[in-house]
Design a protein around this motif. Structure first.
Motif, PDB file in Angstrom:
ATOM      1  N   ALA A  14      22.312 -81.438  46.928  1.00  0.00           N
ATOM      2  CA  ALA A  14      21.974 -80.314  47.787  1.00  0.00           C
ATOM      3  C   ALA A  14      21.398 -80.762  49.101  1.00  0.00           C
ATOM      4  CB  ALA A  14      20.973 -79.423  47.084  1.00  0.00           C
ATOM      5  N   LEU A  15      21.689 -80.037  50.188  1.00  0.00           N
ATOM      6  CA  LEU A  15      21.150 -80.334  51.490  1.00  0.00           C
ATOM      7  C   LEU A  15      20.510 -79.097  52.036  1.00  0.00           C
ATOM      8  CD1 LEU A  15      22.103 -83.191  52.338  1.00  0.00           C
ATOM      9  CD2 LEU A  15      23.726 -81.988  50.924  1.00  0.00           C
ATOM     10  N   GLY A  16      19.444 -79.280  52.772  1.00  0.00           N
ATOM     11  CA  GLY A  16      18.889 -78.160  53.496  1.00  0.00           C
ATOM     12  C   GLY A  16      18.084 -77.222  52.630  1.00  0.00           C
ATOM     13  N   PRO A  17      17.456 -76.250  53.269  1.00  0.00           N
ATOM     14  CA  PRO A  17      16.606 -75.319  52.549  1.00  0.00           C
ATOM     15  C   PRO A  17      17.401 -74.436  51.607  1.00  0.00           C
ATOM     16  CG  PRO A  17      16.933 -74.578  54.794  1.00  0.00           C
ATOM     17  CD  PRO A  17      17.539 -75.943  54.698  1.00  0.00           C
ATOM     18  N   ALA A  18      16.780 -74.085  50.494  1.00  0.00           N
ATOM     19  CA  ALA A  18      17.432 -73.214  49.511  1.00  0.00           C
ATOM     20  C   ALA A  18      16.498 -72.078  49.162  1.00  0.00           C
ATOM     21  CB  ALA A  18      17.773 -74.004  48.241  1.00  0.00           C
ATOM     22  N   PRO A  19      17.035 -70.923  48.877  1.00  0.00           N
ATOM     23  CA  PRO A  19      16.185 -69.817  48.488  1.00  0.00           C
ATOM     24  C   PRO A  19      15.468 -70.127  47.185  1.00  0.00           C
ATOM     25  CG  PRO A  19      18.489 -69.309  48.065  1.00  0.00           C
ATOM     26  CD  PRO A  19      18.460 -70.586  48.828  1.00  0.00           C
ATOM     27  N   GLY A  73      17.322 -77.706  45.959  1.00  0.00           N
ATOM     28  CA  GLY A  73      16.378 -77.935  47.043  1.00  0.00           C
ATOM     29  C   GLY A  73      14.952 -77.628  46.624  1.00  0.00           C
ATOM     30  N   THR A  74      14.782 -76.564  45.856  1.00  0.00           N
ATOM     31  CA  THR A  74      13.470 -76.197  45.359  1.00  0.00           C
ATOM     32  C   THR A  74      12.926 -77.266  44.420  1.00  0.00           C
ATOM     33  OG1 THR A  74      14.088 -73.863  45.510  1.00  0.00           O
ATOM     34  CG2 THR A  74      12.175 -74.396  44.158  1.00  0.00           C
ATOM     35  N   LEU A  75      13.788 -77.801  43.568  1.00  0.00           N
ATOM     36  CA  LEU A  75      13.380 -78.855  42.639  1.00  0.00           C
ATOM     37  C   LEU A  75      12.809 -80.044  43.406  1.00  0.00           C
ATOM     38  CD1 LEU A  75      15.487 -80.083  39.598  1.00  0.00           C
ATOM     39  CD2 LEU A  75      14.402 -81.705  41.142  1.00  0.00           C
ATOM     40  N   HIS A  76      13.546 -80.497  44.409  1.00  0.00           N
ATOM     41  CA  HIS A  76      13.085 -81.620  45.232  1.00  0.00           C
ATOM     42  C   HIS A  76      11.746 -81.306  45.881  1.00  0.00           C
ATOM     43  CE1 HIS A  76      12.695 -83.495  49.237  1.00  0.00           C
ATOM     44  NE2 HIS A  76      13.142 -84.587  48.643  1.00  0.00           N
ATOM     45  N   ASP A  77      11.652 -80.137  46.497  1.00  0.00           N
ATOM     46  CA  ASP A  77      10.445 -79.788  47.243  1.00  0.00           C
ATOM     47  C   ASP A  77       9.236 -79.641  46.326  1.00  0.00           C
ATOM     48  OD1 ASP A  77      12.064 -79.811  49.454  1.00  0.00           O
ATOM     49  OD2 ASP A  77      12.180 -77.625  49.660  1.00  0.00           O
ATOM     50  N   ARG A  78       9.447 -79.134  45.114  1.00  0.00           N
ATOM     51  CA  ARG A  78       8.342 -78.987  44.163  1.00  0.00           C
ATOM     52  C   ARG A  78       7.749 -80.348  43.812  1.00  0.00           C
ATOM     53  NH1 ARG A  78       8.558 -74.651  40.353  1.00  0.00           N
ATOM     54  NH2 ARG A  78       7.072 -75.857  39.091  1.00  0.00           N
TER      55      ARG A  78
END
Length: 358
Positions: A14-19, A73-78
């Protein structure tokens, strides 16, 4: 990079922001007090992950599992945010975002884990014992069978262009694909198409003329293919299409005959895991012959292990992959190039221009 025959791995990046999206499922320990808890962050749908968790708990009956189904994306950011805050994070992360998983390891958010199966794992599917590819998933074409009762569905990208041109009424508003600005795997597939196929922009332009519909998830696309709102889906994750085709007779699957991009679902144990020993144990289970067999047969996700490759179809319930021009994406820092924001914005802008006919 070595590609051993019949070595297998699955899904995406995944790239970029995700909801934001989080679906949490609790699996109670089958025995004991359940004082041990394994926390998993994953982009694999909960219903598909449940057999893996149940089988792991059968071997570890005192372990409860908290499963969080997240966008990649959420997984990475978390993991980044929770680690940066000085706290703990998931014990195991399983994601189709190959690039983001490698970035976590490259940036120091993953720990090295050596399992009993590590020495035999393919070189291309293991980066520094921190990120392991566990599945091997082709990008496929999906189609609504009744919509192609009188003509064969496209089997190559050139076929797709011809079908759109020859059947404008049938194609208009009924071609679907991932929204590359919101779907990491969709972006990766397009980036790989561009690397491998000079004519890809003719394909995108043709889909734009047909009023292509874009969606962020496989489920949204396949739901519409199953009921005929869409006639054709371009570059969908093969494991999901195979499962829908099994349950919905009107859904068909084609492995592209010109070339087939293959991506992997990859796993790691975060450096800040609360229970890294449980995360490592779950990774070891998924890499074991039993875990790989479960991935391959129960979930119809092609497996990496050589032992399983010799016992089950390399397509994991899909068509035979022999004779295809397979183009796998290796687990390596080369994936980080897809995360460059300037490159990403240029590709998305070109995609939008091609779709609009400019």
């Amino acid at each position: 990079m070595r590609f051993a025959p019949c070595l297998l791995v699955l899904c995406l990046l995944a790239l970029g922001p995700a909801p934001a999206r989080a679906e949490v499922a609790e699996f109670a320990a089958p025995a004991g007090d359940g004082d041990q808890q394994l926390v998993i962050y994953s982009s694999l749908d909960t219903d598909l992950a449940a057999p893996l968790i149940t089988a792991f708990q059968a071997r570890n009956p005192g372990v409860a599992v908290r499963y969080e189904d997240l966008l990649t994306g959420t997984l990475h950011d978390r993991i980044v945010a929770e680690t940066g805050a000085g706290g703990v994070t998931a014990d195991f992360a399983f994601s189709s975002a190959m690039d983001l998983q490698v970035k976590l390891a490259n940036d120091g958010y993953a720990r090295a884990v050596i399992t009993a199966d590590t020495p035999a794992w393919p070189d291309w599917a293991n980066w520094r014992d921190t990120v392991y590819a566990l599945t091997f998933e082709p990008a496929v074409f999906a189609y609504h069978g009744p919509s192609f009762a009188d003509t064969p569905p496209p089997a190559t990208r050139a076929d797709l262009i011809r079908w759109i041109a020859d059947h404008p009424d049938q194609a208009q508003g009924r071609v679907g694909t991932y929204d590359i600005a919101r779907s990491g795997v969709g972006y990766l597939f397009l980036a790989r198409d561009q690397d491998l196929y000079p004519g890809i922009w003719s394909v995108v332009t043709a889909m734009g003329r047909a009023g292509v519909r874009q969606y962020p998830t496989s489920g949204e696309l396949l739901e519409r293919i199953a009921d005929g709102r869409l006639a054709f889906g371009y570059n969908l994750l093969g494991s999901y299409v195979a499962e829908w085709a099994r349950q919905h007779p009107d859904v068909g699957l084609i492995l592209p005959r010109d070339f087939t991009v293959v991506v992997s679902r990859v796993a790691l144990v975060p450096e800040a895991a609360a229970s890294p020993e449980l995360g490592s144990a779950f990774l070891a289970f998924l890499m074991s012959p039993d875990g790989q067999m479960l991935l391959s047969k129960t979930l119809r996700l092609p497996a990496v292990s050589l032992e399983v490759a010799g016992q089950t179809s390399p397509a994991g319930g899909m068509q035979d992959l022999s004779g295809l021009r397979l183009k796998p994406v290796p687990v390596s820092p080369g994936l980080l190039a897809y995360l460059d924001q300037a490159t990403r914005q240029r590709l998305i802008a070109r995609w939008n221009r091609a779709l609009s006919g400019k």
